[in-house]
Design a protein around this motif. Structure first.
Motif, PDB file in Angstrom:
ATOM      1  N   GLY A  28       0.821  -1.207   0.000  1.00 40.24           N
ATOM      2  CA  GLY A  28       0.000   0.000   0.000  1.00 40.24           C
ATOM      3  C   GLY A  28       0.854   1.254   0.000  1.00 40.24           C
ATOM      4  O   GLY A  28       0.544   2.233  -0.696  1.00 40.24           O
ATOM      5  N   ALA A  29       1.953   1.229   0.768  1.00 42.94           N
ATOM      6  CA  ALA A  29       2.880   2.370   0.784  1.00 42.94           C
ATOM      7  C   ALA A  29       3.544   2.542  -0.579  1.00 42.94           C
ATOM      8  O   ALA A  29       3.684   3.668  -1.074  1.00 42.94           O
ATOM      9  CB  ALA A  29       3.939   2.159   1.870  1.00 42.94           C
ATOM     10  N   VAL A  30       3.945   1.426  -1.202  1.00 40.29           N
ATOM     11  CA  VAL A  30       4.546   1.492  -2.543  1.00 40.29           C
ATOM     12  C   VAL A  30       3.561   2.112  -3.528  1.00 40.29           C
ATOM     13  O   VAL A  30       3.938   2.922  -4.389  1.00 40.29           O
ATOM     14  CB  VAL A  30       4.974   0.084  -3.015  1.00 40.29           C
ATOM     15  CG1 VAL A  30       5.483   0.138  -4.453  1.00 40.29           C
ATOM     16  CG2 VAL A  30       6.055  -0.487  -2.111  1.00 40.29           C
ATOM     17  N   GLU A  31       2.283   1.760  -3.402  1.00 38.61           N
ATOM     18  CA  GLU A  31       1.275   2.318  -4.316  1.00 38.61           C
ATOM     19  C   GLU A  31       1.157   3.827  -4.147  1.00 38.61           C
ATOM     20  O   GLU A  31       1.029   4.561  -5.135  1.00 38.61           O
ATOM     21  CB  GLU A  31      -0.077   1.654  -4.068  1.00 38.61           C
ATOM     22  CG  GLU A  31      -1.161   2.162  -4.993  1.00 38.61           C
ATOM     23  CD  GLU A  31      -2.287   1.167  -5.202  1.00 38.61           C
ATOM     24  OE1 GLU A  31      -3.296   1.556  -5.817  1.00 38.61           O
ATOM     25  OE2 GLU A  31      -2.164   0.010  -4.773  1.00 38.61           O
ATOM     26  N   CYS A  32       1.214   4.310  -2.914  1.00 39.77           N
ATOM     27  CA  CYS A  32       1.166   5.760  -2.683  1.00 39.77           C
ATOM     28  C   CYS A  32       2.324   6.461  -3.384  1.00 39.77           C
ATOM     29  O   CYS A  32       2.134   7.490  -4.048  1.00 39.77           O
ATOM     30  CB  CYS A  32       1.227   6.056  -1.179  1.00 39.77           C
ATOM     31  SG  CYS A  32      -0.234   5.554  -0.260  1.00 39.77           S
TER      32      CYS A  32
ATOM     33  N   ILE B  66      14.103   4.050 -13.730  1.00 41.16           N
ATOM     34  CA  ILE B  66      14.429   2.855 -12.939  1.00 41.16           C
ATOM     35  C   ILE B  66      14.690   3.237 -11.488  1.00 41.16           C
ATOM     36  O   ILE B  66      14.237   2.548 -10.550  1.00 41.16           O
ATOM     37  CB  ILE B  66      15.639   2.124 -13.548  1.00 41.16           C
ATOM     38  CG1 ILE B  66      15.276   1.520 -14.906  1.00 41.16           C
ATOM     39  CG2 ILE B  66      16.140   1.024 -12.610  1.00 41.16           C
ATOM     40  CD1 ILE B  66      16.449   0.929 -15.658  1.00 41.16           C
ATOM     41  N   SER B  67      15.398   4.337 -11.274  1.00 40.21           N
ATOM     42  CA  SER B  67      15.700   4.789  -9.907  1.00 40.21           C
ATOM     43  C   SER B  67      14.423   5.101  -9.142  1.00 40.21           C
ATOM     44  O   SER B  67      14.283   4.736  -7.965  1.00 40.21           O
ATOM     45  CB  SER B  67      16.600   6.022  -9.943  1.00 40.21           C
ATOM     46  OG  SER B  67      17.840   5.724 -10.531  1.00 40.21           O
ATOM     47  N   LEU B  68      13.485   5.788  -9.792  1.00 41.89           N
ATOM     48  CA  LEU B  68      12.221   6.139  -9.133  1.00 41.89           C
ATOM     49  C   LEU B  68      11.436   4.887  -8.757  1.00 41.89           C
ATOM     50  O   LEU B  68      10.919   4.776  -7.634  1.00 41.89           O
ATOM     51  CB  LEU B  68      11.385   7.031 -10.052  1.00 41.89           C
ATOM     52  CG  LEU B  68      11.893   8.457 -10.275  1.00 41.89           C
ATOM     53  CD1 LEU B  68      11.066   9.151 -11.355  1.00 41.89           C
ATOM     54  CD2 LEU B  68      11.844   9.262  -8.985  1.00 41.89           C
ATOM     55  N   VAL B  69      11.347   3.939  -9.686  1.00 44.18           N
ATOM     56  CA  VAL B  69      10.593   2.708  -9.419  1.00 44.18           C
ATOM     57  C   VAL B  69      11.235   1.905  -8.294  1.00 44.18           C
ATOM     58  O   VAL B  69      10.556   1.472  -7.348  1.00 44.18           O
ATOM     59  CB  VAL B  69      10.493   1.851 -10.705  1.00 44.18           C
ATOM     60  CG1 VAL B  69       9.925   0.469 -10.383  1.00 44.18           C
ATOM     61  CG2 VAL B  69       9.634   2.553 -11.746  1.00 44.18           C
ATOM     62  N   VAL B  70      12.548   1.727  -8.355  1.00 41.23           N
ATOM     63  CA  VAL B  70      13.256   0.951  -7.324  1.00 41.23           C
ATOM     64  C   VAL B  70      13.131   1.613  -5.956  1.00 41.23           C
ATOM     65  O   VAL B  70      12.886   0.944  -4.945  1.00 41.23           O
ATOM     66  CB  VAL B  70      14.744   0.775  -7.709  1.00 41.23           C
ATOM     67  CG1 VAL B  70      15.538   0.175  -6.542  1.00 41.23           C
ATOM     68  CG2 VAL B  70      14.866  -0.118  -8.940  1.00 41.23           C
ATOM     69  N   ASN B  71      13.277   2.933  -5.915  1.00 39.80           N
ATOM     70  CA  ASN B  71      13.165   3.642  -4.632  1.00 39.80           C
ATOM     71  C   ASN B  71      11.760   3.550  -4.053  1.00 39.80           C
ATOM     72  O   ASN B  71      11.602   3.500  -2.821  1.00 39.80           O
ATOM     73  CB  ASN B  71      13.570   5.112  -4.803  1.00 39.80           C
ATOM     74  CG  ASN B  71      15.067   5.294  -4.888  1.00 39.80           C
ATOM     75  OD1 ASN B  71      15.820   4.616  -4.191  1.00 39.80           O
ATOM     76  ND2 ASN B  71      15.529   6.204  -5.731  1.00 39.80           N
ATOM     77  N   CYS B  72      10.739   3.537  -4.909  1.00 40.76           N
ATOM     78  CA  CYS B  72       9.372   3.356  -4.416  1.00 40.76           C
ATOM     79  C   CYS B  72       9.231   2.031  -3.672  1.00 40.76           C
ATOM     80  O   CYS B  72       8.649   1.965  -2.582  1.00 40.76           O
ATOM     81  CB  CYS B  72       8.374   3.399  -5.574  1.00 40.76           C
ATOM     82  SG  CYS B  72       8.008   5.054  -6.175  1.00 40.76           S
ATOM     83  N   TRP B  73       9.772   0.969  -4.277  1.00 39.87           N
ATOM     84  CA  TRP B  73       9.687  -0.352  -3.642  1.00 39.87           C
ATOM     85  C   TRP B  73      10.508  -0.404  -2.350  1.00 39.87           C
ATOM     86  O   TRP B  73      10.044  -0.937  -1.333  1.00 39.87           O
ATOM     87  CB  TRP B  73      10.167  -1.438  -4.613  1.00 39.87           C
ATOM     88  CG  TRP B  73       9.192  -1.751  -5.689  1.00 39.87           C
ATOM     89  CD1 TRP B  73       9.106  -1.173  -6.925  1.00 39.87           C
ATOM     90  CD2 TRP B  73       8.123  -2.710  -5.640  1.00 39.87           C
ATOM     91  NE1 TRP B  73       8.071  -1.711  -7.639  1.00 39.87           N
ATOM     92  CE2 TRP B  73       7.449  -2.659  -6.891  1.00 39.87           C
ATOM     93  CE3 TRP B  73       7.691  -3.606  -4.679  1.00 39.87           C
ATOM     94  CZ2 TRP B  73       6.358  -3.477  -7.177  1.00 39.87           C
ATOM     95  CZ3 TRP B  73       6.599  -4.422  -4.960  1.00 39.87           C
ATOM     96  CH2 TRP B  73       5.948  -4.360  -6.195  1.00 39.87           C
ATOM     97  N   ILE B  74      11.705   0.157  -2.378  1.00 37.36           N
ATOM     98  CA  ILE B  74      12.569   0.097  -1.195  1.00 37.36           C
ATOM     99  C   ILE B  74      11.959   0.885  -0.030  1.00 37.36           C
ATOM    100  O   ILE B  74      11.839   0.372   1.095  1.00 37.36           O
ATOM    101  CB  ILE B  74      13.975   0.632  -1.525  1.00 37.36           C
ATOM    102  CG1 ILE B  74      14.696  -0.323  -2.483  1.00 37.36           C
ATOM    103  CG2 ILE B  74      14.798   0.799  -0.240  1.00 37.36           C
ATOM    104  CD1 ILE B  74      16.038   0.194  -2.974  1.00 37.36           C
ATOM    105  N   ILE B  75      11.553   2.128  -0.292  1.00 33.85           N
ATOM    106  CA  ILE B  75      10.998   2.972   0.776  1.00 33.85           C
ATOM    107  C   ILE B  75       9.693   2.365   1.300  1.00 33.85           C
ATOM    108  O   ILE B  75       9.443   2.343   2.508  1.00 33.85           O
ATOM    109  CB  ILE B  75      10.770   4.411   0.279  1.00 33.85           C
ATOM    110  CG1 ILE B  75      12.099   5.058  -0.101  1.00 33.85           C
ATOM    111  CG2 ILE B  75      10.084   5.253   1.350  1.00 33.85           C
ATOM    112  CD1 ILE B  75      11.963   6.409  -0.783  1.00 33.85           C
ATOM    113  N   GLY B  76       8.858   1.855   0.394  1.00 35.76           N
ATOM    114  CA  GLY B  76       7.593   1.252   0.814  1.00 35.76           C
ATOM    115  C   GLY B  76       7.800   0.066   1.735  1.00 35.76           C
ATOM    116  O   GLY B  76       7.101  -0.082   2.739  1.00 35.76           O
ATOM    117  N   PHE B  77       8.798  -0.764   1.423  1.00 38.19           N
ATOM    118  CA  PHE B  77       9.027  -1.961   2.241  1.00 38.19           C
ATOM    119  C   PHE B  77       9.846  -1.671   3.503  1.00 38.19           C
ATOM    120  O   PHE B  77       9.965  -2.535   4.361  1.00 38.19           O
ATOM    121  CB  PHE B  77       9.706  -3.049   1.402  1.00 38.19           C
ATOM    122  CG  PHE B  77       8.730  -3.898   0.646  1.00 38.19           C
ATOM    123  CD1 PHE B  77       8.330  -5.127   1.126  1.00 38.19           C
ATOM    124  CD2 PHE B  77       8.176  -3.446  -0.543  1.00 38.19           C
ATOM    125  CE1 PHE B  77       7.408  -5.898   0.447  1.00 38.19           C
ATOM    126  CE2 PHE B  77       7.253  -4.208  -1.244  1.00 38.19           C
ATOM    127  CZ  PHE B  77       6.868  -5.436  -0.749  1.00 38.19           C
TER     128      PHE B  77
END
Length: 320
Positions: A120-124, A154-165
């Motif tokens: 859910g955080a990754v989706e935000c 790629i950086s934006l997508v990867v950071n979304c997953w890392i920060i969300g998790f």
């Protein structure tokens, strides 16, 4: 991160086994008879269509080279996220309809808790970077491809997953090590913070505050970023001289704004409003809306008025 949470949850399971507690009873929906069968078929149909719809968008984007643009590549990643998001809760929810015990293990409950909130955080964050992409396309069109490079995407997508998790593991690990007693019954459709904390032997107001604060921040920070971004977009669109140009710009942003409204509207009602006067069934329906209905509607919303996506989907489905 998965290993860390799994080890901590395993410790929790072992720790509580000494008190002969082996899991929670996740009530889910308490319908019976024909109503139960009809609701089960409805949710199963929505789940299958969600997988097919989001899967079709992924296939369409990566098969049709004409839409290999940042906007559609982000959309394909978002569709993959939606598939993961619904799959953390819906299969267990469907299985519970015909389960006599409705038992979910401690490790299973806390892993569902972790992945549901993390995704859910990754989706935000994903909704925020998709708004940023639209801002660049409309407000900085001449510099769009210079700024939105493959490396930045790629950086934006990867950071979304890392920060969300990384957003929720600490409070979840702490909650998993509390002592639980009482009936062990979670009157909800998934393992959420509030119904779990109710089952602790001693009140944990600090943990309730931390969970509420983190949930609010992960909603508020991207939301205000999206609002600020679209304020700038609106100013830029209003300066476009031709009506056709304005309609095209609004059409480009319209789908994303509808998705943002659906997701944030339902999530904010649940996690940022008082729950004391809310009935359990109402809470379940509201949670169901943004866990199932929003991911189901996303492929429809993004392809409804988008000719390029429609053509790509026709190509995937084999229609000439």
């Amino acid at each position: 991160m998965f290993c860390i949470v799994y080890r901590q949850v395993t410790f929790f399971n072992t720790y509580n086994s000494s008190s002969s507690v082996t899991g929670f009873i996740l009530l889910g929906f308490t319908y019976t008879g024909e109503t139960q069968k009809l609701f089960f078929m409805l949710l199963l149909t929505i789940y299958i269509l969600t997988l097919l719809g989001n899967g079709s968008i992924i296939c369409a984007v990566f098969r049709d080279v004409r839409i290999h643009t940042p906007m559609y590549i982000l959309l394909a990643n978002f569709s993959f996220l939606e598939i993961c998001y619904v799959s953390t809760t819906v299969p267990n929810m469907l299985a519970n309809f015909f389960s006599e015990t409705k038992v979910i293990s401690f490790s299973g409950c806390f892993l569902q808790f972790y992945f549901f909130f993390s995704l859910g955080a990754v989706e935000c964050f994903f909704l925020a970077i998709m708004a940023f992409d639209r801002y660049l396309a409309i407000c900085r069109p001449l510099h769009y491809h210079i700024i939105m490079t493959r490396h930045l995407r790629i950086s934006l997508v990867v950071n979304c997953w890392i920060i969300g998790f990384l957003w929720f593991p600490v409070p979840i690990i702490i909650i998993s090590q509390l002592s639980f007693c009482g009936p062990k019954i979670i009157d909800h459709i998934l393992c959420d913070s509030s119904p779990i904390l109710v089952l602790t032997c001693t009140p944990a107001p600090m943990m309730e505050f931390v969970c509420s604060f983190l949930s609010s921040m992960v909603l508020i920070i991207p939301f205000f970023f999206i609002i600020g971004t679209y304020t700038l977009v609106l100013k830029a669109v209003l300066r476009i001289p031709s009506g056709r140009g304005r309609r095209k710009a609004f059409s480009t942003c319209g789908s994303h704004l509808v998705v943002v409204s659906l997701f944030y509207g339902s999530a904010m009602v649940i996690y940022m409003t008082p729950r004391s006067g809310r009935e359990a069934e109402t809470q379940k329906i509201m949670t169901l809306f943004y866990t199932m209905v929003t991911p189901f509607l996303n492929p429809i919303i993004y392809s409804l008025r988008n000719k390029e996506m429609k053509n790509a989907l026709r190509k995937v489905l084999g229609n000439k």
